[in-house]
Motif scaffolding. Structure first.
Motif, PDB file in Angstrom:
ATOM      1  N   GLY A 483       0.891  -1.228  -0.067  1.00  0.00           N
ATOM      2  CA  GLY A 483      -0.160   0.019  -0.067  1.00  0.00           C
ATOM      3  C   GLY A 483       0.797   1.137  -0.075  1.00  0.00           C
ATOM      4  N   ARG A 484       0.422   2.531  -0.654  1.00  0.00           N
ATOM      5  CA  ARG A 484       1.296   3.632  -0.591  1.00  0.00           C
ATOM      6  C   ARG A 484       0.240   4.562  -0.379  1.00  0.00           C
ATOM      7  N   GLU A 485       0.471   5.269   0.889  1.00  0.00           N
ATOM      8  CA  GLU A 485      -0.407   6.121   1.193  1.00  0.00           C
ATOM      9  C   GLU A 485      -0.009   7.703   0.869  1.00  0.00           C
ATOM     10  N   THR A 486      -0.921   8.490   0.363  1.00  0.00           N
ATOM     11  CA  THR A 486      -0.668   9.683   0.179  1.00  0.00           C
ATOM     12  C   THR A 486      -1.850  10.891   1.169  1.00  0.00           C
ATOM     13  N   PHE A 487      -1.010  11.467   1.853  1.00  0.00           N
ATOM     14  CA  PHE A 487      -1.730  12.267   2.889  1.00  0.00           C
ATOM     15  C   PHE A 487      -2.244  13.495   2.417  1.00  0.00           C
ATOM     16  N   LEU A 488      -3.369  13.765   2.807  1.00  0.00           N
ATOM     17  CA  LEU A 488      -3.999  14.982   2.472  1.00  0.00           C
ATOM     18  C   LEU A 488      -3.847  15.809   3.900  1.00  0.00           C
TER      19      LEU A 488
END
Length: 533
Positions: A483-488
């Motif tokens: 999984g690759r998380e992109t944080f807002l």
């Protein structure tokens, strides 16, 4: 239970603070050590005084440049030089003591008592300079910690301690005989000229080696912090096949280099850096004493009557030295505090962010039972192959697996859910502690235990698990789903404002999971998701 958690949190924060101060020590030690050695050139001849700072910068650049070769290579070249160094300073000390044996009367503590009676607060403030006589010993422990207690004991008791005692007593004897040598009593032990240049060269080599030890200690500390989830993932290179603890971390190496060289260019004299050095070391010593007390009580199960006297004894030395150095905060003592504060902030925010991320994942993914039930009624197709899904927690379904099932509706025939659990011990036999549990037909949960001093090799762990499960799968045919998380950085999550932005930057610049776990890049499939923490 709440009290125990609060105590554990306090001790964790205290350890993080001590570790942060050690990074400050790692910046200050090379700068003050090398600078003080090179300053001997100014003792030999005034003409070389302007060259002291440029030469120091050059030596520091060379020192940090050779770190990538590893402790073993550096030790093989410079190890014998340290033996020569300690023999030489001990010999010089013995010669001066023989010229003025009255210095041996200083072993009587009544002189110290009378000094404080006469000087009062001035005597207390002087402790900030006195502590410099015992600093530097931490370099021995920082670099020899890989080899156990016996080498440290033999090295300290058999060589280092006697040599340092003789050297300091010798310099004291020289000052009693010639008070004018107070400007630099160490170099005043030899005649000006060739002997001074030779001693400067030897001292420079010795300080380079001592500095290298603190740098290696910072590498080891960083590795442990990453494994324990207190620091972002960095590029770790093992520099020895025989010794596990010998590491090189390029990011830390060049950050320390930039800090050390900047200090030399700003302060320009070792005396100006003394306050910064003393505060870093004494702060670390005080934290170590408190944490040692916790270890004796809760790990070694000592009684309070046995552990408390040791704590009082250690703090009786540590706290006065720390307080005396704190008086010099505005005269350079702020340096380790600033460095430590930055590192402390990074560690705390990273740990907090990872905790909130784990909570978010735990709340957003289904339980194992509900996911298996969902699979049975969602018409999931199974394609030939073996897949490994990295799971941060052993009690949850990896988000990548949930996404693949819900969006693509196809899953590989064989699925391994791999969780890496870092233990609070340096080394663990991964093969003998591997846990494998069948949770559904063709789905197994694999839990691997590793020590905080070990580098995790995920493909090797998977190979062991495949062998124990007797699966007919080649190592290069396994696909790793990550999984690759992109944080807002919005206002709807748990973290808001500056902490969330700092965590976002740290996460974006940390080393990828693929590289950290040694997973071949051509066997990786990443599934992205956007999260507002």
């Amino acid at each position: 239970a709440t009290g125990l958690r609060s105590r554990a949190t306090f001790i964790t924060l205290l350890v993080v603070a001590g570790a942060a101060l050690l990074y400050g020590d790692g910046i200050i030690t090379p700068s003050i050590s090398v600078l003080s050695a090179v300053e001997g050139l100014g003792v030999a001849t005034d003409a070389l005084t302007p060259a002291v700072v440029p030469i120091t910068v050059g030596v520091l650049l060379a020192l940090f440049a050779i770190q990538s070769r590893g402790t073993e290579a550096v030790g093989r070249v410079f190890g014998p030089i340290m033996l020569v160094w300690f023999v030489v300073i001990a010999g010089l000390g013995v010669r001066e003591i023989a010229r003025n044996p009255s210095i041996l009367a200083a072993m009587s503590p009544h002189h110290a008592v009378r000094f404080f009676q006469e000087q009062g607060f001035k005597g207390f403030a002087l402790l900030g300079s006195v502590v410099l006589a015992v600093t530097g010993g931490e370099a021995l422990y920082a670099d020899m910690g890989h080899f156990g207690r016996r080498p440290i004991r033999l090295g300290w008791v058999g060589l280092v301690l006697p040599a340092l005692l003789l050297s300091y007593f010798g310099q004291g004897a020289l000052l009693l005989r010639n008070p004018e040598a107070v400007a630099n009593p160490f170099y005043a032990q030899v005649p000006e000229g060739v002997a001074t240049f030779l001693l400067v060269a030897l001292a420079t080599l010795a300080t380079v080696i001592a500095s290298q030890a603190l740098i290696s200690g910072a590498f080891s500390l960083t590795h442990q912090a990453v494994q324990l989830g207190l620091f972002p993932r960095v590029t770790i290179q093992h520099t020895s096949r025989e010794t596990e603890g010998q590491l090189y971390i390029s990011e830390i190496n060049w950050l320390l280099a930039a800090g050390s060289i900047s200090l030399v260019l700003i302060f320009k004299a070792s005396t100006a850096l003394a306050a910064a050095y003393g505060l870093a070391v004494t702060g670390t010593m005080a934290v170590t004493s408190i944490v040692f007390f916790e270890v004796t009580r809760h790990t070694w199960k000592w009684s309070l009557a046995k552990a408390l006297p040791l704590l009082i004894l250690f703090l009786a030395f540590d706290l006065p030295f720390l307080a005396a150095n704190a008086l010099k905060f505005f005269h350079g003592g702020y340096v380790p505090v600033v460095v430590g504060s930055v590192i402390f902030t990074v560690m705390v925010i990273w740990r907090y962010g990872r905790t909130k991320l784990a909570e978010h994942i735990g709340e957003s993914v289904p339980t194992v039972d509900s996911f298996l039930h969902e699979m049975e009624h969602a018409g999931i197709m199974r394609a030939p192959g073996c897949a490994v899904f990295m799971a941060s927690r052993a009690d949850h379904v990896p988000p990548a697996l949930v996404q693949l099932a819900r969006r693509v509706h196809v899953l590989p025939t064989e699925i391994l859910l791999l969780t890496i659990e870092v233990e609070h011990t340096p080394f663990v036999n991964v093969r003998s502690t591997l846990e494998i549990k069948r949770i559904a037909p063709d789905i197994h949960r694999v839990i691997a235990h590793v020590g905080y001093f070990q580098q995790t090799d995920a493909p090797k762990i998977v190979e062991i698990a495949v062998g124990q499960l007797a699966l007919d799968v080649r190592r290069d045919a396994i696909t790793y789903y990550l999984g690759r998380e992109t944080f807002l950085t919005g206002n709807g999550g748990r973290m808001r404002g500056i902490p969330e932005r700092i965590f976002h930057i740290l996460h974006r610049n940390s080393k990828s999971v693929t590289a950290w776990f040694g997973i071949p890049t051509d066997q990786v499939v990443e599934l992205g998701t956007q999260i507002d923490l």
